[in-house]
Design a protein around this motif. Structure first.
Motif, PDB file in Angstrom:
ATOM      1  N   VAL A   1      -4.945   4.463  30.205  1.00 30.54           N
ATOM      2  CA  VAL A   1      -6.200   5.188  30.388  1.00 30.54           C
ATOM      3  C   VAL A   1      -6.746   5.674  29.046  1.00 30.54           C
ATOM      4  O   VAL A   1      -7.946   5.558  28.764  1.00 30.54           O
ATOM      5  N   GLY A   2      -5.869   6.217  28.188  1.00 31.27           N
ATOM      6  CA  GLY A   2      -6.316   6.670  26.869  1.00 31.27           C
ATOM      7  C   GLY A   2      -6.852   5.544  26.022  1.00 31.27           C
ATOM      8  O   GLY A   2      -7.860   5.688  25.315  1.00 31.27           O
ATOM      9  N   THR A   3      -6.209   4.383  26.085  1.00 27.10           N
ATOM     10  CA  THR A   3      -6.656   3.233  25.290  1.00 27.10           C
ATOM     11  C   THR A   3      -7.949   2.651  25.843  1.00 27.10           C
ATOM     12  O   THR A   3      -8.852   2.300  25.074  1.00 27.10           O
ATOM     13  N   VAL A   4      -8.048   2.527  27.156  1.00 25.29           N
ATOM     14  CA  VAL A   4      -9.299   2.040  27.758  1.00 25.29           C
ATOM     15  C   VAL A   4     -10.447   2.979  27.404  1.00 25.29           C
ATOM     16  O   VAL A   4     -11.553   2.538  27.059  1.00 25.29           O
ATOM     17  N   LEU A   5     -10.199   4.285  27.481  1.00 21.54           N
ATOM     18  CA  LEU A   5     -11.230   5.262  27.116  1.00 21.54           C
ATOM     19  C   LEU A   5     -11.677   5.058  25.671  1.00 21.54           C
ATOM     20  O   LEU A   5     -12.882   5.048  25.369  1.00 21.54           O
ATOM     21  N   ALA A   6     -10.713   4.878  24.752  1.00 26.22           N
ATOM     22  CA  ALA A   6     -11.037   4.719  23.335  1.00 26.22           C
ATOM     23  C   ALA A   6     -11.803   3.431  23.069  1.00 26.22           C
ATOM     24  O   ALA A   6     -12.809   3.422  22.342  1.00 26.22           O
TER      25      ALA A   6
ATOM     26  N   VAL B   1     -14.894   4.098  33.659  1.00 25.88           N
ATOM     27  CA  VAL B   1     -14.093   2.868  33.686  1.00 25.88           C
ATOM     28  C   VAL B   1     -12.608   3.219  33.769  1.00 25.88           C
ATOM     29  O   VAL B   1     -11.855   2.632  34.552  1.00 25.88           O
ATOM     30  N   ALA B   2     -12.189   4.194  32.961  1.00 28.81           N
ATOM     31  CA  ALA B   2     -10.788   4.611  32.970  1.00 28.81           C
ATOM     32  C   ALA B   2     -10.400   5.174  34.344  1.00 28.81           C
ATOM     33  O   ALA B   2      -9.311   4.884  34.869  1.00 28.81           O
ATOM     34  N   SER B   3     -11.283   5.979  34.934  1.00 28.93           N
ATOM     35  CA  SER B   3     -10.996   6.551  36.254  1.00 28.93           C
ATOM     36  C   SER B   3     -10.952   5.472  37.331  1.00 28.93           C
ATOM     37  O   SER B   3     -10.176   5.565  38.287  1.00 28.93           O
ATOM     38  N   ALA B   4     -11.785   4.445  37.183  1.00 29.48           N
ATOM     39  CA  ALA B   4     -11.792   3.348  38.158  1.00 29.48           C
ATOM     40  C   ALA B   4     -10.461   2.607  38.147  1.00 29.48           C
ATOM     41  O   ALA B   4      -9.968   2.171  39.201  1.00 29.48           O
ATOM     42  N   ILE B   5      -9.852   2.481  36.975  1.00 30.77           N
ATOM     43  CA  ILE B   5      -8.528   1.851  36.891  1.00 30.77           C
ATOM     44  C   ILE B   5      -7.505   2.691  37.650  1.00 30.77           C
ATOM     45  O   ILE B   5      -6.693   2.172  38.424  1.00 30.77           O
ATOM     46  N   SER B   6      -7.539   4.001  37.438  1.00 31.86           N
ATOM     47  CA  SER B   6      -6.620   4.891  38.153  1.00 31.86           C
ATOM     48  C   SER B   6      -6.858   4.829  39.657  1.00 31.86           C
ATOM     49  O   SER B   6      -5.903   4.856  40.449  1.00 31.86           O
TER      50      SER B   6
END
Length: 572
Positions: A429-434, A497-502
């Motif tokens: 999530v941190g990497t996708v966010l970045a 996008v990060a939240s959608a992965i979660s």
């Protein structure tokens, strides 16, 4: 072998088991509290130490990675030399490393000291759960583990509140540490001292008389495999390219090493990670569901402080208080989950909990800057309510399938896998966010000079710093404000996008539990626990029917200091 105490052979449980649980919860508190205390301090640390987004992720994951890698090793050591002894060792290491972290001069040193904290934390988590399994009889274990899980959830949510309070008043400790964030680590030291006093006075010593040899090969392979996998994921936040060799090569190598580790563990006659447990469908499905839920939770608690503090402009204290509804939801749901399971069964309770988590994640996927605060708080409450109905029943199933003599190693397996899920949640999530933010903000900030634009796209905090410098250099304030508003939109879109992965991960857990978890009858007083209807759960039935006779194989040393009490562990 020394004779077991009467409370073990009778299956009635330790007479002071609830006092023991209270002491163990204090020990557990600091291990869990530390991660979320750190999360609320991430923006402050990034400013003070000039840390990159990748360094921030490593500051969180270095702790989780070492923690996860050493969990089963400490569990086996506890089975061999005594769980109380390992608990004390872990607390001392954790307290010392916390004090060192408070004075870290650079992001690199902070990462190193956090890893050392993981060494101590890994000794505490499985040991507390193993001792609970031993001192409580099967029919009370669900309520005890529910309380344990509720404390975990409460600590996850109360961490940001405590962190916000400490960061809001940095003068309390910055005269000592020289920074505004050291208090989030120093606070662990007095809690460790209190916990140690309680452990030494209340907690009995337990161990497995038939403990196996340490699996050093497995330890090395697990650490190497997890490190390579996590390193590859986090490195993507630096390269901004998932196809770069520096990203996919370590990830692939890590997966290969982990596969080798699992193959060797399955063939070993003294595995520290018992792969055979996963042959039981109830065990494997429950563990997968809890792990996926922790993946989502860890990722969200990493990103939300930036949304609350940077985008919405809340102080650290207010941002921390926003997590209180999550704690309330956990405290309501987890301790009551055992009663819910008795009425509706594990499958329905855990599926409902996961659906609540998915609903909360769905709100976060569409969260906006102007979303009313009450909706944010209600979302956090529903998230906590759902987690309480997943983690507590899941942990109870996982512990009740184990013979007591292997409680330490068994609890370490579930905690290892769950912590790996948390580490992956932060990393992914941190990497996708970045990467998403860098790609989007590069277009929004195109008017800036190339060097300034590259620096600004590193993180939302870097963007605000670059724009402040640009205004000082002559950029019109209105232009800077427009660019910052666009950057906020970019960050929000990246977080979606990060939240959608979660959300996808949680929905996968819903399907697994809803369709894959077999019917399992909860343990009842005077009734053989866990009578699975599915023949694939024969392992469960075979193991749990050993109660209370299996309890007699445990070696217990009360350590109360009563006159005439000889240490039974020494009389083997």
């Amino acid at each position: 072998m020394a004779p077991a105490q009467e409370w073990m052979t009778s299956g009635s449980g330790h007479p002071r088991r609830w006092s023991i649980l209270a002491v163990l919860l204090v020990s557990l508190l600091i291990v869990v509290l530390d991660n979320t205390v750190l999360n609320i301090a991430l923006p402050t640390i990034q400013r003070d130490l000039q840390a990159s987004q990748a360094e921030l992720v490593w500051a969180v994951d270095s702790y989780i990675l070492v923690f996860a890698s050493l969990l089963f090793t400490w569990g086996v050591i506890g089975d061999r030399i005594g769980r109380k002894r390992v608990l004390v060792i872990g607390m001392v290491i954790f307290g010392a490393a916390s004090a060192l972290s408070a004075f870290a001069p650079t992001a690199g040193w902070l990462i190193a000291f956090r890893a050392l904290m993981g060494v101590g934390g890994a000794a505490v988590m499985p040991t507390t759960l193993a001792i609970i399994t031993v001192v409580f009889p099967p029919h009370e274990r669900g309520r005890a583990i529910g309380t344990w899980a509720g404390a975990v959830g409460a600590a996850v949510a109360l961490g940001p509140v405590l962190g916000g309070l400490l960061l809001q008043n940095p003068e309390w400790t910055n005269w000592l540490t020289g920074n505004d964030w050291g208090a989030v680590f120093l606070v662990n030291v007095p809690i460790v001292a209190i916990g140690l006093v309680g452990i030494l006075r209340v907690v009995p010593e337990t161990r497995n008389p038939d403990a196996r040899a340490l699996d050093l090969t497995g330890l090395v392979l697990s650490v190497l495999g997890l490190f390579l996998l996590i390193y590859g994921i986090i490195h993507a936040s630096e390269t901004k390219d998932w196809t770069a060799p520096g990203v996919w090569v370590p990830m692939l190598a890590g997966l290969l090493v982990i596969t080798l580790f699992l193959v060797l563990e399955a063939r070993s006659d003294h595995p520290s990670f018992d792969v055979s447990l996963f042959r039981n469908r109830g065990y494997s499905v429950s563990l997968t569901a809890v792990t996926l839920a922790f993946f989502a939770l860890s990722g969200i608690t990493f990103t939300l402080p930036f949304y609350l503090q940077i985008l919405r402009g809340y102080s650290t204290l207010v941002a921390g208080l926003c997590f209180l509804p999550f704690a309330v939801g956990q405290l309501i749901a987890a301790p009551r989950s055992a009663a819910m399971v008795n009425r509706f069964g594990y499958r329905k309770v855990m599926t409902t909990g996961l659906l609540l988590v998915a609903a909360a994640m769905g709100v976060l996927v569409v969260l906006q800057l102007e979303t009313p605060l009450w909706i944010v708080l209600a979302t956090f409450f529903v998230f906590g309510l759902g987690m309480g109905n997943v983690v507590a029943p899941g942990a109870t199933v996982l512990q009740n399938v184990l013979p007591l003599a292997r409680a330490g190693a068994g609890s370490a397996v579930q905690n290892t896998v769950r912590q790996v899920g948390g580490a992956l949640g932060v990393a992914v999530v941190g990497t996708v966010l970045a990467t998403q933010y860098a790609a989007r903000s590069a277009q929004s900030l195109a008017v800036l000079p190339e060097q300034a634009r590259e620096a600004a796209t590193e993180s939302i905090i870097a963007t605000t710093a670059v724009l402040d410098e640009a205004v000082a250099a002559g950029l019109p304030p209105q232009t800077a404000a427009d660019l910052l508003a666009a950057a906020f939109d970019d960050f929000l879109a990246a977080s979606h996008v990060a939240s959608a992965i979660s959300l996808g991960v949680v929905l996968l857990a819903v399907v697994l539990v809803g369709f894959g978890l077999p019917h399992i009858t909860p343990p009842q007083q005077g009734v053989p626990p866990l009578e699975p209807d599915d023949p694939t759960d024969a392992l469960v039935a075979r193991e749990v029917r050993k109660y209370p006779g299996e309890a007699a194989q445990e070696i217990v040393e009360d350590d109360r200091g009563d006159a005439g009490d000889a240490p039974m562990a020494d009389n083997r």
